[in-house]
Design a protein around this motif. Structure first.
Motif, mmCIF file in Angstrom:
data_model
loop_
_atom_site.group_PDB
_atom_site.id
_atom_site.type_symbol
_atom_site.label_atom_id
_atom_site.label_comp_id
_atom_site.label_asym_id
_atom_site.label_seq_id
_atom_site.Cartn_x
_atom_site.Cartn_y
_atom_site.Cartn_z
ATOM 1 N N SER A 51 0.821 -1.198 0.000
ATOM 2 C CA SER A 51 0.000 0.000 0.000
ATOM 3 C C SER A 51 0.860 1.255 0.000
ATOM 4 O O SER A 51 1.926 1.295 0.603
ATOM 5 C CB SER A 51 -0.890 -0.014 1.249
ATOM 6 O OG SER A 51 -1.607 1.178 1.327
ATOM 7 N N THR A 86 -0.273 4.033 1.226
ATOM 8 C CA THR A 86 -0.813 4.867 2.289
ATOM 9 C C THR A 86 0.159 4.907 3.463
ATOM 10 O O THR A 86 0.550 3.874 3.989
ATOM 11 C CB THR A 86 -2.167 4.319 2.763
ATOM 12 O OG1 THR A 86 -3.007 4.160 1.631
ATOM 13 C CG2 THR A 86 -2.812 5.248 3.750
ATOM 14 N N ALA A 117 -1.546 9.000 7.122
ATOM 15 C CA ALA A 117 -2.742 9.106 6.285
ATOM 16 C C ALA A 117 -3.795 8.100 6.728
ATOM 17 O O ALA A 117 -4.992 8.403 6.741
ATOM 18 C CB ALA A 117 -2.374 8.893 4.822
ATOM 19 N N LYS A 118 -3.353 6.909 7.097
ATOM 20 C CA LYS A 118 -4.289 5.888 7.575
ATOM 21 C C LYS A 118 -4.953 6.333 8.875
ATOM 22 O O LYS A 118 -6.148 6.149 9.069
ATOM 23 C CB LYS A 118 -3.536 4.572 7.791
ATOM 24 C CG LYS A 118 -4.425 3.391 8.056
ATOM 25 C CD LYS A 118 -3.607 2.131 8.270
ATOM 26 C CE LYS A 118 -3.539 1.372 6.978
ATOM 27 N NZ LYS A 118 -2.954 0.035 7.134
ATOM 28 N N LYS A 119 -4.189 6.960 9.741
ATOM 29 C CA LYS A 119 -4.717 7.467 11.007
ATOM 30 C C LYS A 119 -5.770 8.548 10.765
ATOM 31 O O LYS A 119 -6.838 8.535 11.378
ATOM 32 C CB LYS A 119 -3.569 8.014 11.854
ATOM 33 C CG LYS A 119 -3.977 8.611 13.161
ATOM 34 C CD LYS A 119 -2.754 9.117 13.896
ATOM 35 C CE LYS A 119 -3.137 9.942 15.094
ATOM 36 N NZ LYS A 119 -1.976 10.489 15.795
ATOM 37 N N TYR A 120 -5.480 9.469 9.858
ATOM 38 C CA TYR A 120 -6.426 10.547 9.564
ATOM 39 C C TYR A 120 -7.683 10.010 8.879
ATOM 40 O O TYR A 120 -8.784 10.508 9.117
ATOM 41 C CB TYR A 120 -5.773 11.634 8.713
ATOM 42 C CG TYR A 120 -4.733 12.422 9.477
ATOM 43 C CD1 TYR A 120 -5.026 12.969 10.722
ATOM 44 C CD2 TYR A 120 -3.456 12.602 8.966
ATOM 45 C CE1 TYR A 120 -4.075 13.677 11.433
ATOM 46 C CE2 TYR A 120 -2.504 13.314 9.674
ATOM 47 C CZ TYR A 120 -2.818 13.847 10.899
ATOM 48 O OH TYR A 120 -1.868 14.544 11.600
ATOM 49 N N LYS A 121 -7.521 9.006 8.048
ATOM 50 C CA LYS A 121 -8.681 8.402 7.404
ATOM 51 C C LYS A 121 -9.588 7.740 8.444
ATOM 52 O O LYS A 121 -10.799 7.900 8.408
ATOM 53 C CB LYS A 121 -8.226 7.372 6.372
ATOM 54 C CG LYS A 121 -9.357 6.734 5.622
ATOM 55 C CD LYS A 121 -8.847 5.748 4.588
ATOM 56 C CE LYS A 121 -10.006 5.065 3.887
ATOM 57 N NZ LYS A 121 -9.546 4.075 2.914
ATOM 58 N N ARG A 122 -8.994 7.005 9.378
ATOM 59 C CA ARG A 122 -9.783 6.381 10.448
ATOM 60 C C ARG A 122 -10.475 7.431 11.305
ATOM 61 O O ARG A 122 -11.623 7.258 11.706
ATOM 62 C CB ARG A 122 -8.894 5.502 11.316
ATOM 63 C CG ARG A 122 -8.499 4.221 10.658
ATOM 64 C CD ARG A 122 -7.658 3.375 11.578
ATOM 65 N NE ARG A 122 -7.291 2.142 10.925
ATOM 66 C CZ ARG A 122 -6.270 1.394 11.293
ATOM 67 N NH1 ARG A 122 -5.529 1.755 12.337
ATOM 68 N NH2 ARG A 122 -5.996 0.284 10.650
ATOM 69 N N ALA A 150 -11.415 10.427 10.342
ATOM 70 C CA ALA A 150 -12.509 10.992 9.553
ATOM 71 C C ALA A 150 -13.704 10.042 9.512
ATOM 72 O O ALA A 150 -14.860 10.480 9.642
ATOM 73 C CB ALA A 150 -12.031 11.303 8.137
ATOM 74 N N VAL A 151 -13.456 8.754 9.352
ATOM 75 C CA VAL A 151 -14.547 7.778 9.335
ATOM 76 C C VAL A 151 -15.226 7.729 10.704
ATOM 77 O O VAL A 151 -16.453 7.660 10.802
ATOM 78 C CB VAL A 151 -14.027 6.386 8.912
ATOM 79 C CG1 VAL A 151 -15.085 5.315 9.120
ATOM 80 C CG2 VAL A 151 -13.575 6.413 7.463
ATOM 81 N N TYR A 180 -11.179 4.304 17.879
ATOM 82 C CA TYR A 180 -12.055 5.047 16.991
ATOM 83 C C TYR A 180 -13.514 4.610 17.162
ATOM 84 O O TYR A 180 -14.423 5.428 17.121
ATOM 85 C CB TYR A 180 -11.607 4.870 15.540
ATOM 86 C CG TYR A 180 -10.197 5.344 15.311
ATOM 87 C CD1 TYR A 180 -9.908 6.690 15.161
ATOM 88 C CD2 TYR A 180 -9.140 4.441 15.275
ATOM 89 C CE1 TYR A 180 -8.613 7.137 14.969
ATOM 90 C CE2 TYR A 180 -7.840 4.870 15.075
ATOM 91 C CZ TYR A 180 -7.576 6.221 14.924
ATOM 92 O OH TYR A 180 -6.297 6.656 14.751
#
Length: 132
Positions: free
Chosen positions: A2, A4, A8-13, A15-16, A61
């Motif tokens: 990947s 990512t 970026a993975k942390k920020y995506k989680r 945001a979700v 999260y």
């Protein structure tokens, strides 16, 4: 492999989780059935969303999504005095679920039963504290 990055993975989680919390807020705040027994209050299907997001999202999260949305819904619905209790109760309920395996494993089925006990006992204690 990947592309990512861990950040970026942390920020995506994050945001979700924020979107999950917002969706839970909307369901709890606007799909209420008044409960006439006791101190009043309401019943909603928000706990189904709590169970869902606690199962789908990784541990911290899922807890954040499960706790923040319903607590804000209490504030918006005129039950602000219950918001701190809701925050703790819903976080404890979400901690009963396992997000490491997909689907409805045995731990998640048992987690739902334990979460219902936490819900009932938690709000009973909250009422006892608030009303003396």
């Amino acid at each position: 492999m990947s592309n990512t990055s861990p950040a970026a993975k942390k920020y995506k989680r994050l945001a979700v989780a924020a979107l999950a919390s917002a969706l839970t807020f909307l369901v709890v705040a606007f799909l209420q059935i008044p409960f006439p027994i006791g101190q009043g209050g309401y019943i909603n299907i928000g706990d189904a969303f709590i169970f869902l997001f606690a199962t789908l999202l990784p541990f911290p999260y899922g807890i954040a999504a499960a706790a923040v949305g319903p607590a804000l819904a209490d504030v918006a619905s005129g039950y602000a005095i219950y918001a701190p209790f809701t925050l703790l109760i819903k976080a404890a309920m979400a901690a009963c679920f396992d997000s490491r395996r997909r689907g409805c494993g045995v731990r998640n089925l048992l987690g739902a039963a334990v979460a219902v006990v936490i819900l009932v006992v938690g709000y009973y204690l909250a009422d006892a504290i608030l009303t003396g």
